[in-house]
Every structure is written in structure tokens, then in C-alpha cells.
Design a protein around this motif. Sequence first.
Motif, PDB file in Angstrom:
ATOM      1  N   PRO A 551      32.620  40.914  63.279  1.00 14.07           N
ATOM      2  CA  PRO A 551      31.739  39.796  62.940  1.00 14.07           C
ATOM      3  C   PRO A 551      31.787  38.698  63.985  1.00 14.07           C
ATOM      4  CG  PRO A 551      33.036  40.488  61.046  1.00 14.07           C
ATOM      5  CD  PRO A 551      33.577  41.217  62.236  1.00 14.07           C
ATOM      6  N   LYS A 552      30.731  37.939  64.021  1.00 13.39           N
ATOM      7  CA  LYS A 552      30.613  36.867  65.001  1.00 13.39           C
ATOM      8  C   LYS A 552      31.826  35.945  64.964  1.00 13.39           C
ATOM      9  CE  LYS A 552      27.779  32.808  66.039  1.00 13.39           C
ATOM     10  NZ  LYS A 552      26.563  32.070  65.672  1.00 13.39           N
ATOM     11  N   GLY A 553      32.391  35.720  66.167  1.00 19.01           N
ATOM     12  CA  GLY A 553      33.501  34.792  66.268  1.00 19.01           C
ATOM     13  C   GLY A 553      34.858  35.397  66.023  1.00 19.01           C
ATOM     14  N   THR A 554      34.918  36.696  65.702  1.00 20.09           N
ATOM     15  CA  THR A 554      36.215  37.307  65.434  1.00 20.09           C
ATOM     16  C   THR A 554      36.997  37.429  66.728  1.00 20.09           C
ATOM     17  OG1 THR A 554      35.294  38.566  63.613  1.00 20.09           O
ATOM     18  CG2 THR A 554      37.399  39.326  64.526  1.00 20.09           C
ATOM     19  N   ALA A 555      38.209  36.948  66.744  1.00 16.19           N
ATOM     20  CA  ALA A 555      39.046  37.006  67.937  1.00 16.19           C
ATOM     21  C   ALA A 555      39.978  38.195  67.865  1.00 16.19           C
ATOM     22  CB  ALA A 555      39.851  35.725  68.085  1.00 16.19           C
ATOM     23  N   ALA A 556      40.383  38.652  69.030  1.00 12.96           N
ATOM     24  CA  ALA A 556      41.334  39.761  69.064  1.00 12.96           C
ATOM     25  C   ALA A 556      42.684  39.266  68.588  1.00 12.96           C
ATOM     26  CB  ALA A 556      41.452  40.302  70.482  1.00 12.96           C
ATOM     27  N   PRO A 557      43.324  39.979  67.669  1.00 20.11           N
ATOM     28  CA  PRO A 557      44.652  39.559  67.219  1.00 20.11           C
ATOM     29  C   PRO A 557      45.644  39.638  68.369  1.00 20.11           C
ATOM     30  CG  PRO A 557      44.133  41.774  66.433  1.00 20.11           C
ATOM     31  CD  PRO A 557      42.887  41.226  67.034  1.00 20.11           C
ATOM     32  N   ALA A 558      46.441  38.601  68.497  1.00 19.85           N
ATOM     33  CA  ALA A 558      47.414  38.549  69.597  1.00 19.85           C
ATOM     34  C   ALA A 558      48.382  39.715  69.501  1.00 19.85           C
ATOM     35  CB  ALA A 558      48.162  37.226  69.560  1.00 19.85           C
ATOM     36  N   GLY A 559      48.578  40.371  70.634  1.00 16.61           N
ATOM     37  CA  GLY A 559      49.548  41.460  70.679  1.00 16.61           C
ATOM     38  C   GLY A 559      49.087  42.735  70.029  1.00 16.61           C
ATOM     39  N   ALA A 560      47.812  42.802  69.602  1.00 21.83           N
ATOM     40  CA  ALA A 560      47.336  43.999  68.918  1.00 21.83           C
ATOM     41  C   ALA A 560      47.259  45.168  69.890  1.00 21.83           C
ATOM     42  CB  ALA A 560      45.962  43.746  68.312  1.00 21.83           C
ATOM     43  N   VAL A 561      47.499  46.352  69.387  1.00 21.70           N
ATOM     44  CA  VAL A 561      47.424  47.562  70.179  1.00 21.70           C
ATOM     45  C   VAL A 561      46.530  48.547  69.463  1.00 21.70           C
ATOM     46  CG1 VAL A 561      48.719  49.484  71.157  1.00 21.70           C
ATOM     47  CG2 VAL A 561      49.740  47.220  71.094  1.00 21.70           C
ATOM     48  N   ALA A 562      45.575  49.097  70.170  1.00 23.36           N
ATOM     49  CA  ALA A 562      44.676  50.059  69.556  1.00 23.36           C
ATOM     50  C   ALA A 562      45.422  51.346  69.250  1.00 23.36           C
ATOM     51  CB  ALA A 562      43.515  50.351  70.491  1.00 23.36           C
ATOM     52  N   GLY A 563      45.220  51.861  68.052  1.00 25.40           N
ATOM     53  CA  GLY A 563      45.802  53.150  67.700  1.00 25.40           C
ATOM     54  C   GLY A 563      44.850  54.266  68.060  1.00 25.40           C
ATOM     55  N   PRO A 564      45.222  55.530  67.768  1.00 22.59           N
ATOM     56  CA  PRO A 564      44.354  56.662  68.072  1.00 22.59           C
ATOM     57  C   PRO A 564      43.014  56.547  67.356  1.00 22.59           C
ATOM     58  CG  PRO A 564      46.581  57.382  67.554  1.00 22.59           C
ATOM     59  CD  PRO A 564      46.515  55.929  67.205  1.00 22.59           C
ATOM     60  N   LEU A 565      41.973  57.008  68.009  1.00 24.34           N
ATOM     61  CA  LEU A 565      40.621  56.959  67.473  1.00 24.34           C
ATOM     62  C   LEU A 565      40.184  58.335  67.004  1.00 24.34           C
ATOM     63  CD1 LEU A 565      38.971  54.735  70.230  1.00 24.34           C
ATOM     64  CD2 LEU A 565      39.869  53.996  68.024  1.00 24.34           C
ATOM     65  N   ALA A 566      39.205  58.358  66.103  1.00 22.78           N
ATOM     66  CA  ALA A 566      38.697  59.620  65.573  1.00 22.78           C
ATOM     67  C   ALA A 566      37.201  59.513  65.357  1.00 22.78           C
ATOM     68  CB  ALA A 566      39.407  59.982  64.269  1.00 22.78           C
TER      69      ALA A 566
END
Length: 748
Positions: A551-566
Motif C-alpha cells: 500500500p501507498k507509503g508502506t516502508a520496508a521493515p528495517a533489517g527485513a530479509v526476503a524468504g523463498p518465493l513461490a
Amino acid sequence: MSYDGVGPRAVMRSVAFLAAGALAVPLLAGCGSDDEGSKPLAGQDIGAAQRTDIGDGGTLRWAVDAMPQTLNTFQADADAGTTRIAQAVLPAMFRIDAAGRPQRDADYLDSARVVETEPKQVVVYRLNQQAVWSDGREIGAADFAAQWRALSGKDSAYWTARNAGYDRIEKVERGANDLEVRVTFARPYADWRSLFSPLYPKDVTGSANSFNDGARKKLKVSAGPFAVQKIDTKDKDVVLARNPRWWGHPAKLSGIVLHEVPRDKRAAALADGTVDVADVDPADADRVARAAGSQGSSPVTGSGGRTAAKALRSWALLHGSDEEAADRERGALAKGRGTLGAYLRQQDGLRRIKVRKSLEPAYTQLALNGAGGPLADERVRHAVAHALNRQEIADLVLKPLGLPAVPVGSHLALSGQDAYADSSDALGGQDAAQAQALLTDAGWVHGAVKDQKKGDKAAGAERDKGGDGPDAAAGDGTYIVGVDDDVEHNGDGKGRAASDEHGRQAGRESTEDRAGQHAGDGSGAQQLAQDGRQYAREHLTQGGAPGAYAPKGTAAPAGAVAGPLAKDGKPLTLRFVLPSGPGSDTLRKVADRITAMLKKVGITTEITKVSEDSYFRDHIASGQFDLALYSWPSSAYPATDARPVYAKPVPAADGSLNVQQNYTRVGTDQVDQLFDQAIATLDEDEERSLIRKADSRIWAAAGSIPLYQRPQLVAARADLANVGAFGFQTPVYEDMGFLRKGAKPATK
């Protein structure tokens, strides 16, 4: 085969395949453009010395990877050894200089120029009147004509690997006198300087039988400073001897022996004098530099040389706190070097050897197979590219060697060559947020995998096989992109104004059109870079699948790491195929680092290690991979040599796909058209502009990502002059030799 990458065998023109170093000779007349362009990142390191400081006589023993299967460079199984022999014993109308540019060889040519362009292109070669074959016959039009007929492609009885350029010739005839050769082209050919280098005598090219079989194991007639004396399959030697009919500067050496030595045996061979010069891996280069105390500080090892008396310290490293140094020493001992005493004696033998280093005229790339699977989607290929930090990879390979760590910016040339321009911004650099958005737009999201147990097994395989790269948990937190009608929000909280109309326009334009629209129109690389980035931001991330954006304005969470995608219950897992065995250590380190980078954006890899013998034949050429690392040589003639590497695959008559040398299976009509235009223009500036435009579109297609120029590490006797890491330039074989007693040792 170079230690940091496995390269294809020479199906391109053999002079362009520069695994052993490009060639050039002194006193060459230039033919390049007035555009100085870039400069080579590293100069050659050959222990340069004047001829007067070099003694007469002596035999140079040179390590090669394998005995050549043929002496005919135009056959499919020609290799780097074939090319090296041809360079020493056969004529070449043009050689390559230190900047990777073709230059006239004055030993064979007084001049060569285009004398007519209308109605047809005509080139007149005026030969050096002293140029003769070793049987005393003058080099002349009959040799040129026979080679043209053999390589024109019109006679299928000739088993040729290529006919590029020769297929454009209409006729070859004697000129105004015996010293002139007149070549008339049916179609314009920009790279006419690539032809007749090397030139074989008509005895070889005059009939299919002599071409196919006669020149495989012997060359009865030659015309260089050396001639082939014999091929000894038992001792695995090719012996070259001085050519008594050579008219140029007399060869200093009495002979050159090319001796087959496996990579993991070269340090021992250098120590015991079996060979005098050899391409070596970083570990052996490190051993040589540490053993040779007279070398002082060495970028290969850091400060401090090593004398024989101090060599005992290497044994102590096994019990020290430096695990990497201990592993290196333990590996050296484990490779059959026996006891401590034997090892130290070998180190003592290496004191007379010096490491010479430069950059090879070749680069290592990450190849992305676009024929099927996830990488058939351009968005996924772009995501892979945006996940990579190419500077970090170049640093990993080149910085420890003291070599310039600059990522390669072109598929078609290297820094220093006329055609070089960094067009990488047509695709864009590392951008984890952009990579994540592209993957989501392509339908790859965080979700359940149908067979979770199987998915866990795949993830475990990646962890087990992926190596010891950086911890994937060390993310930068820039994985969510928020977009509204006016502002595009990146994970770093910054925004850019985005025109609605411009976004719609980007959606209507293809990757190739965006990347190549402004090339050569005066706005240059800067506009190409802007277009490439704008296209990736707008076209590849607009109008995607529901849920593609936060959504508009959503910031990336600090320190977040993307997990595996499907997607549709299947995990996003790419098969990463690598060669195994000696010489592939650096490749595996690079693969580990790439694996960690991809994992940060949710892409899982399964590393599969296969034998070097089957790597290209059974995996790369056959398309059995998703990701792979291999190398391509640069060429002074990219319009000719690079076209089959990037040509759009087309269906063959039997229903198979003809990929030529485009092992990524990614190509476009626009790139093909640009190559065709480049090869047909005789305006050098226009040709260069077209080549650069083609490169920007190759970047935008994201079928291959150039990483770094390959290091060239050569260990040679310290008293050996004009031999070593040649960089782009052709070795001058007649100037090679051993320094006279009392002569100043060669320095870089």
C-alpha cells in the motif's frame, strides 16, 4: 583453460580467442580511429628487455593445458594451443596491439587499404617483398585465393568451423604485380582486417583433403620466426625451431617447446625446471611469490618476501590461527608433495620464478538461460541482475591479486578497445527493492509450497551446496516498493515524481527500443542509462499482478530479509551449474557470493558441480542449466565475432533450435539488425556507434551479466625476458629469450 572460468573452445575466429593472450608485433602501423576512448585497466607484465640484453640460443619450455588436436585454426577442435603455434609460425596480416586494436604487421604487409567502395568494396594488400614461405616460394595471391575458396562456405567438402567474412568475398586476384593482392567483396565488410590472419599456404588450403587432414598434425611449410619441427605425443610436446628463411629480426631462442602440464602439477614443474613459464592459479602464484625472497613485497601475498631459510614458516602456518593460510599450506602438501623436506626443496626451486600478472582479454559472466523455466520471464532475469553487486564480485576476485577491480561494462569490448563503452546502466545496478518488485510482478510471492517437505529438501540442498558465502540474513531491508499515481516510493524512503503519461508510454515500448533509442545520437551513454533505468522502473513494474505492490507509503521493515518465493505452489529455485576439479576454486567462490545475493531477494539456488570435461558439452551447450559462469574473449572485431554469441536463436530445418553460440538462448531481432548494420558499414565511427547500441540492448535483455575481466597470472623464470602476462598484446616470439649474464633483471 583459465582458473577463474571455463571458456568455450575456439569456434569463433581463432585469433579472437585470446585464452593464451592476444598477439601483436613491433613497428606496426596503426589503423584505429581518432577516438582515444578508454585505456586498458592493466598493462602487460612481460619482463620487457631490449634485444641486445638477451642472449642467443636456449630453449623455452612453455606449459599448455593440452596437446593441440589440430594445427588448423579454422577447424572446430582448434584450441588455445593451436592458436599459439599459428602465431609463431604463420603469417598474419593484422595483429592486436596493447589496447586490443588491430594493427598492420609490417613483416608481411607494406600496406593494406580500401581503394574502392563503389560499386563494390575493393581492398589491395601490398606484401613485403621479403616475405616467403619456408620452402622459398613468395607469399602471394595464390595463397589468399586458396584460403578464400576453402573458407567461403561454398564447398562443403572443407570441414571449416566458420566462414565469417570470407563468405562476403567475390574474388581474389593478383594486383598490379606479384606483390599485390586485390580482394573484391560482393557485400561490404567492415571487419576486412580480420581476414587472412593467420594465412596458410596454398598447400594446406588448396584441396579439401589437405585442409581437413593434412594440417592436423604437421605443417610442412610455414612463414614465421619459428617452424613446427615435430609433435611428440609420447612426451606431450610440440617442438618449434628457428625458421632459417625468416627475414625479420632473428629469433633469440633456438626453440620453443609447448609441453602439456595439468594445472595442479605446474608449481612442481616450475620448481624442477620441467617448464620455464606457465599460467598458474592464485594458490600457486601465492606459493611462488612467497618462495622468491628476492621479489620483496608482492600484491599476490601482501608485504614481505620469503627466502629459502624462512620457508619453514610455511610449515608453521599449518598450526597457526590463520585458517585460510593453514588450508592453503595443507592443500599444497596434500597434492603429492610429500614430506616437509620435499616441500621445502620445491619452495627453494621456486625462488628463481617470478609471478607476472595482468588482465586477460576475456571476461567472466553470469549466464541466465532464458529458454524455459523462471528465467524465460524477462522480469525474473532483471530481478537476478538487480540482486547482484558486481563491484563486490570484482573485488572478491581481483583485489587480493593487486589488480584493478572494475566490473566489465560491455559484452562486446573491454576497456581500452575502440568499441568499449560502459552500457550497464541500460539494465541498472544492484537494487534489492527493484528486484523484489519485479519478482512479485512476475507472480513470485511469499506463499505455501505444494510439497513443503520437498521444498525444505531443496532449500537444504542449497545450503549444503551453496558454499560459504556471506550470511544471507544480513539483508539491507529494501524489499517493499510502494507506488501511487504520482510518487514511486523505494525502500529507502525516497520518492521520485512519475508522470502517468510517461509510465503508459514505457509500457508500450520494448526493452530493446528503450535501451537503444538514443545510442549514437549525441546523448550517448547517459541517455541510455536513463532510459534503461526508467524502463525497468516503469514497464517491468507497472500493471502487474494484484498484490504486486505494498500500500501507498508502506516502508520496508528495517533489517527485513526476503524468504523463498513461490508461484502456483512451486518454489523459485534456479539450478546453478559449475565445473569441478582443479582450477575452479575462484569460480566456486563467485558462485557462493552470487548465491548469497540472490537469497536476499528470495531466489533459491541449487548448485550442481560437474566435471570440467562435460561442463560445456553436456550442460552449457545443451542448455541444461539456469545459471552458469563461463568466459568469453574480447575481440578486435565484435561485429563479426560477437554476433553468433548474441544472435536470436532460430528453428533449424530438423525442428531443433539453432542457437549458434548463444547459450543463454536470449536474443532479439533488433540486436541482430544492429550487428548486420555494423558489419556492412565502412565508416569506423558509425560501426562503433552501432556496436555500442547493440551492447546496450544486450544488457537490457539480461541474458548475460558481465562480471569482471579475468586475471592473468603467469609464473616465469626471473631471467626470462619478453614473456609473461601479455594482456591484449601479441607476444613477439622472435624477441623472447634469456637475459645475458650480468644483464639487469627484467622488471615490470
